[in-house]
Write an enzyme that holds these catalytic residues in place. Structure first.
Site, PDB file in Angstrom:
ATOM      1  N   GLU A  38      14.321  27.084 -14.510  1.00 25.52           N
ATOM      2  CA  GLU A  38      15.415  26.425 -13.811  1.00 25.52           C
ATOM      3  C   GLU A  38      16.042  25.383 -14.730  1.00 25.52           C
ATOM      4  O   GLU A  38      15.343  24.652 -15.440  1.00 25.52           O
ATOM      5  CB  GLU A  38      14.877  25.745 -12.548  1.00 25.52           C
ATOM      6  CG  GLU A  38      15.929  24.982 -11.754  1.00 25.52           C
ATOM      7  CD  GLU A  38      15.350  24.309 -10.515  1.00 25.52           C
ATOM      8  OE1 GLU A  38      16.127  24.058  -9.580  1.00 25.52           O
ATOM      9  OE2 GLU A  38      14.124  24.043 -10.473  1.00 25.52           O
ATOM     10  N   LYS A 110      21.309  28.065  -5.944  1.00 26.31           N
ATOM     11  CA  LYS A 110      20.237  27.517  -5.117  1.00 26.31           C
ATOM     12  C   LYS A 110      20.795  27.073  -3.768  1.00 26.31           C
ATOM     13  O   LYS A 110      21.783  26.344  -3.685  1.00 26.31           O
ATOM     14  CB  LYS A 110      19.592  26.338  -5.841  1.00 26.31           C
ATOM     15  CG  LYS A 110      18.276  25.860  -5.264  1.00 26.31           C
ATOM     16  CD  LYS A 110      17.670  24.799  -6.175  1.00 26.31           C
ATOM     17  CE  LYS A 110      16.259  24.441  -5.777  1.00 26.31           C
ATOM     18  NZ  LYS A 110      15.668  23.445  -6.706  1.00 26.31           N
ATOM     19  N   CYS A 144      12.887  27.724  -7.705  1.00 30.01           N
ATOM     20  CA  CYS A 144      11.974  26.627  -7.381  1.00 30.01           C
ATOM     21  C   CYS A 144      11.568  26.665  -5.905  1.00 30.01           C
ATOM     22  O   CYS A 144      11.033  27.657  -5.437  1.00 30.01           O
ATOM     23  CB  CYS A 144      12.599  25.298  -7.795  1.00 30.01           C
ATOM     24  SG  CYS A 144      11.393  24.004  -8.174  1.00 30.01           S
TER      25      CYS A 144
END
Length: 273
Positions: A38, A110, A144
């Site tokens: 990330e 995200k 994540c």
């Protein structure tokens, strides 16, 4: 029957030039798919002035994604790369998918930034939840702590993802349990690449790992520094594993549970003509 090699590249937020420095290692590995951490381009937010952080971000598509596409061509590997994407004046934690033949083939923003990330990152919408064909298998990404969102996992399982790509900055030991659970639950291969930055007040200690569809660790976790971990995979293992558990197929109960996924873009302003 093919047995492609997949890889996770553990490195710090090195930017484009730093990633290009891994070209030889990627090529020699023979990997068909390489997952990177990330925010490896653009960096994880650490309280720096927003204007400086903004300048380090990239547009998608843009010159950085073109350079990554060229890296994909030279190495022969599909790349899954975490970047900080700039769209207007808003930043997103984004994963871009690069194909050796087709270039930039998709991206995922995200959906929910976590904790301090919310100060600088916007939220993605359902329009960037792709499942991307690669030479190693059908790939999707969760960034994540998106991996802790059960409904996102259910949506991606329903797309038939065989390669679960998990770029992350989470270096906790419990992350390993999450990756093994997702591999076992989704009956897929999980490739997680974590940031590694040993110096400074807020270090990342890595933990990149590759897990098989029965939850068995195939490579890693890598804790000793930067590096490339690899594993040879057999997609027939996915078929065999889903014989006993297919959470979006024979193990589903649509008469009891239902999930609706809105994949329409949610722009702040819509012009009607």
């Amino acid at each position: 029957m093919t047995t492609p090699v997949v890889a996770a590249l553990q490195t710090g937020a090195v930017g484009l030039d730093g990633l290009l420095g891994w070209e030889d290692e990627i090529r020699v590995s023979g990997a068909a798919l390489v997952v990177l951490p990330e925010a490896v381009i653009g960096g994880y937010p650490r309280g720096e002035p927003f204007a400086d952080y903004f300048r380090a971000s990239v547009t998608v598509p843009g010159p950085e994604t073109r350079a990554l596409a060229e890296l994909s061509v030279r190495t022969g590997a599909s790349l899954v790369v975490g970047v900080i994407e700039r769209d207007g004046s808003t930043l997103y934690s984004t994963v871009v998918f690069l194909d050796p033949s087709l270039g930039l083939v998709g991206k995922h923003r995200k959906l929910v930034p976590t904790a301090r990330e919310r100060l600088v990152w916007g939220r993605g919408d359902g329009s960037t939840l792709p499942a991307i064909p690669t030479a190693a298998g059908l790939a999707g990404a969760a960034i994540c702590w998106e991996n802790h969102m059960p409904l996102l996992r259910a949506a991606m399982y329903a797309k038939g993802v065989e390669l679960w790509c998990a770029p992350t900055a989470d270096d906790r030991d419990v992350w390993q349990a999450s990756m093994r659970h997702i591999a076992d639950e989704g009956r897929c291969f999980v490739i997680s690449a974590c940031l590694y930055e040993a110096s400074g007040d807020d270090p990342f200690r890595g933990g990149s790992v590759i897990v098989g569809p029965a939850g068995d660790v195939l490579a890693g976790p890598l804790r000793t520094g930067e590096g490339l971990i690899t594993a040879k995979i057999d997609l027939e293992e996915v078929v065999r594993a889903r014989h006993s558990l297919d959470v979006s197929g024979h193990y589903a109960r649509p008469d009891v549970f239902a999930l609706s996924v809105d994949e329409r873009p949610r722009d702040g302003v819509t012009f009607l003509r």
